[in-house]
Scaffold this active site. Structure first.
Site, short mmCIF file in Angstrom:
data_model
loop_
_atom_site.label_atom_id
_atom_site.label_comp_id
_atom_site.label_asym_id
_atom_site.label_seq_id
_atom_site.Cartn_x
_atom_site.Cartn_y
_atom_site.Cartn_z
N PHE A 46 11.10 29.19 59.96
CA PHE A 46 12.31 29.36 59.16
C PHE A 46 13.59 28.99 59.91
CE2 PHE A 46 12.46 33.33 61.55
CZ PHE A 46 13.83 33.46 61.78
N LYS A 48 4.54 21.35 54.97
CA LYS A 48 4.60 22.72 54.42
C LYS A 48 5.80 23.41 55.04
CE LYS A 48 3.59 26.73 55.10
NZ LYS A 48 4.64 27.77 54.86
N GLU A 80 8.26 29.31 53.98
CA GLU A 80 8.45 29.93 52.66
C GLU A 80 9.79 30.65 52.58
OE1 GLU A 80 6.21 30.62 54.91
OE2 GLU A 80 6.02 32.78 55.26
N LYS A 81 10.44 30.87 53.73
CA LYS A 81 11.70 31.61 53.71
C LYS A 81 12.90 30.72 53.40
CE LYS A 81 10.05 35.22 56.74
NZ LYS A 81 9.00 34.67 57.61
N CYS A 88 14.46 29.16 69.24
CA CYS A 88 13.37 29.28 70.20
C CYS A 88 13.87 29.00 71.60
CB CYS A 88 12.24 28.33 69.85
SG CYS A 88 12.79 26.64 69.89
N GLU A 115 8.92 38.90 72.08
CA GLU A 115 10.04 38.04 71.68
C GLU A 115 10.84 38.80 70.62
OE1 GLU A 115 9.02 34.59 69.26
OE2 GLU A 115 10.62 33.44 70.19
#
Ligand code: NAD
Length: 521
Positions: free
Chosen positions: A172, A196, A199-200, A305, A405
């Site tokens: 996301f 793909k 989904e967020k 990240c 994390e």
């Protein structure tokens, strides 16, 4: 008369009811060049993290629809792989122009679905755009090698050929940059693709970027987009027609995908979680270092990240903590659409809960809370998933907040008595995405560069994310696979080498049959 009045009323009530029931905006899939709504009856809400408003809904795409996307990609492959590389590059040349044209629209979509500030969202798009620009040089990047006369009358050359249908599974946190790490390199080197999105926040990747790719002239079926969660990811891992998978996201999902897909013989590149450390030497430039720590710790609300989430102060630099807290306090937390926002909300209520839980566990295990952002309320956005900048000091390696994390606006401060000790702390950490040193000593910097076990190293640079002519080279638990994203490695990932040995010589008067292994003697 009364009857028609009553009927009129009933119609009004029905209209109101219908209005309330109006289906939310549904995000379509892209299959074989057509944007089509899924026939699935299962949907997930896409939620604006600053307001909790439902922006749209994504379908849990049905298996037959997923199969149709893979089949469209498979059908498009033969003619796309035979399309001249110069033509494929020209599509990217057009795409980069269209991304620039629609930069504001892309950024607004990212801010609405993901929450980061508009300026940061522009950076998200720009870092992806640079990969598109790089893919415009595919003819050179995909070049093979040639050795003349390796034996009498014999030449050897290698050709980099596309693999076929490849797939990408996205996180996301960079809804534009990460899809753009994937499909531009894959398709320009001659593959077809099934993407793909997260989904967020599917809007930027699926709707706008895919529309732009079609507008740029990408033939139908070369890029397909399907929405969903675990089921569709598993279907991607298992599908016989998909040859390679690019994944970016958490370790749980990444290792699952790596194992499941490689068991089916697929190539996988999997970029995963991180805990990036910044080592601060007492000889570092105070002002520049503190500004770098604040920016890299709290930018994008820590949801990068490559965010610097842990500082290791060496010897006296520990005293800088006070000034670090002071500068951090001046940051403005607000909805990403507000012009004064420095950091926006975290992605979901669950993410906020996780971040707050890890802060609390740090406190309970003995860390000192120098700045606590948990109770922040943002006027006008009271429902938002906001966490204010938080700083924990005296953090040690055994604490849960250090081992996990956090992926939120939380900076952990540790101490070391020497550079050696600081490096050992970083090297003992399981992750290896990035690490930075702040120093004015070339000797210290060079030792750090040589001894540090992290894939991306910053020397007075807090977020050392390489530009696309290099590769994104996370290591240790931050990466699985052996060919990294973008750069030369990215092209290698999406291509298979074919090595050709040809002989052209006058065969008159041959020397008979020899069954010994051919040599060049
Ligand atoms: P996530 O792993 O929850 O989701 C990533 C993708 O995997 C999504 O498309 C999701 O649908 C799918 N997925 C999630 N769980 C799954 C499961 N159990 N089975 C199958 N599919 C599953 O990650 P996220 O929360 O979207 O992103 C944040 C994470 O991504 C952080 O850990 C961050 O460090 C990492 N990240 C890494 C990099 C990098 O380059 N190393 C870059 C960005 C983000």
């Amino acid at each position: 008369g009364r009857l028609s009045a009553i009927l009129g009323r009933l119609r009004d009530v029905e209209d109101t009811f219908h209005h309330l029931q109006t289906p939310k905006k549904r995000v379509p899939n892209l299959i074989g060049g057509c944007f089509v709504n899924s026939q699935s009856s299962d949907f997930i809400d896409v939620i604006n993290p600053a307001t909790q408003q439902v922006v749209s809904q994504i379908p849990l795409t049905k298996n037959e629809e997923f199969k149709a996307a893979v089949s469209a990609a498979k059908q498009a492959f033969p003619s796309w792989r035979n399309t001249p590389v110069t033509t494929r590059q020209r599509v990217m040349l057009k795409l980069q122009q269209l991304i620039r044209r629609d930069m504001d629209k892309l950024a607004m979509n990212i801010t609405t679905e993901q929450g980061k500030t508009l300026k940061d969202a522009q950076g998200d798009v720009f870092r992806g755009l640079e990969v598109v620009e790089h893919a415009c040089g595919m003819a050179s990047l995909q070049m093979g090698e040639f050795s003349s006369n390796v034996s009498h009358g014999i030449d050897t050359y290698s050709i980099r050929e596309p693999l076929g249908v490849c797939a990408g599974i996205c996180p996301f946190n960079f809804p534009a940059m990460i899809p753009l790490w994937m499909f531009p390199v894959a398709v320009t080197s001659g593959n077809t693709f099934v993407l793909k999105p997260s989904e967020k926040d599917p809007g930027c990747a699926s709707m706008i970027l895919a529309e732009l790719a079609m507008e740029a002239g990408l033939p139908s079926g070369v890029l397909n987009v399907v929405h969903g969660t675990n089921d569709i990811v598993n279907a991607i891992c298992d599908d016989e027609d998909i040859k390679a998978i690019s994944f970016v996201g958490s370790n749980t999902a990444g290792m699952h995908i790596y194992k499941r897909a490689s068991a089916k013989g697929k190539r996988v590149q999997s970029n995963m979680g991180a805990k990036n450390h910044g080592i601060v030497m007492p000889d570092a430039s105070l002002d520049a270092t503190l500004n770098a720590l604040v920016a890299a710790g709290f930018g994008a609300a820590g949801q990068r990240c490559m965010a610097l989430s842990t500082v290791v102060f060496v010897r006296d630099s520990k005293e800088w903590e006070i000034e670090l807290v002071k500068r951090t306090k001046s940051l403005k937390v607000n909805a990403g659409t507000e012009p004064d926002a420095d950091l926006g909300p975290v992605i979901s209520k669950q993410a906020k809960e996780r971040v707050c839980r890890l802060i609390q566990s740090g406190v309970e295990s003995g860390a000192r809370l120098l700045l606590d952002g948990r109770d922040i309320v943002v006027p006008g956005y009271e429902q938002g998933n906001f966490v204010g900048p938080t700083i924990l000091s005296g953090v040690t390696e055994d604490m849960e907040c250090y081992k996990e994390e956090i992926f939120g606006p939380v900076l952990l401060c540790m101490q070391a008595d020497s550079l050696e000790e600081a490096i050992n702390i970083v090297n003992r950490n399981k992750y290896g995405n990035g690490a930075a040193i702040f120093t004015s000593s070339g000797v210290a910097a060079r030792k750090f560069q040589a001894d540090i076990e992290a894939g991306q190293v910053g020397i007075n640079v807090p977020i050392p994310v390489p530009l696309p002519f290099f590769s994104f080279t996370g290591s240790k638990a931050s990466f699985a696979g052996d060919l990294n994203f973008y750069g030369k490695a990215g092209v290698n990932f999406y291509t298979q080498i074919k090595t050709v040995t040809q002989q052209w010589k006058d065969l008159g008067g041959g020397s008979g049959v020899s069954l010994a292994m051919p040599t060049s003697h």
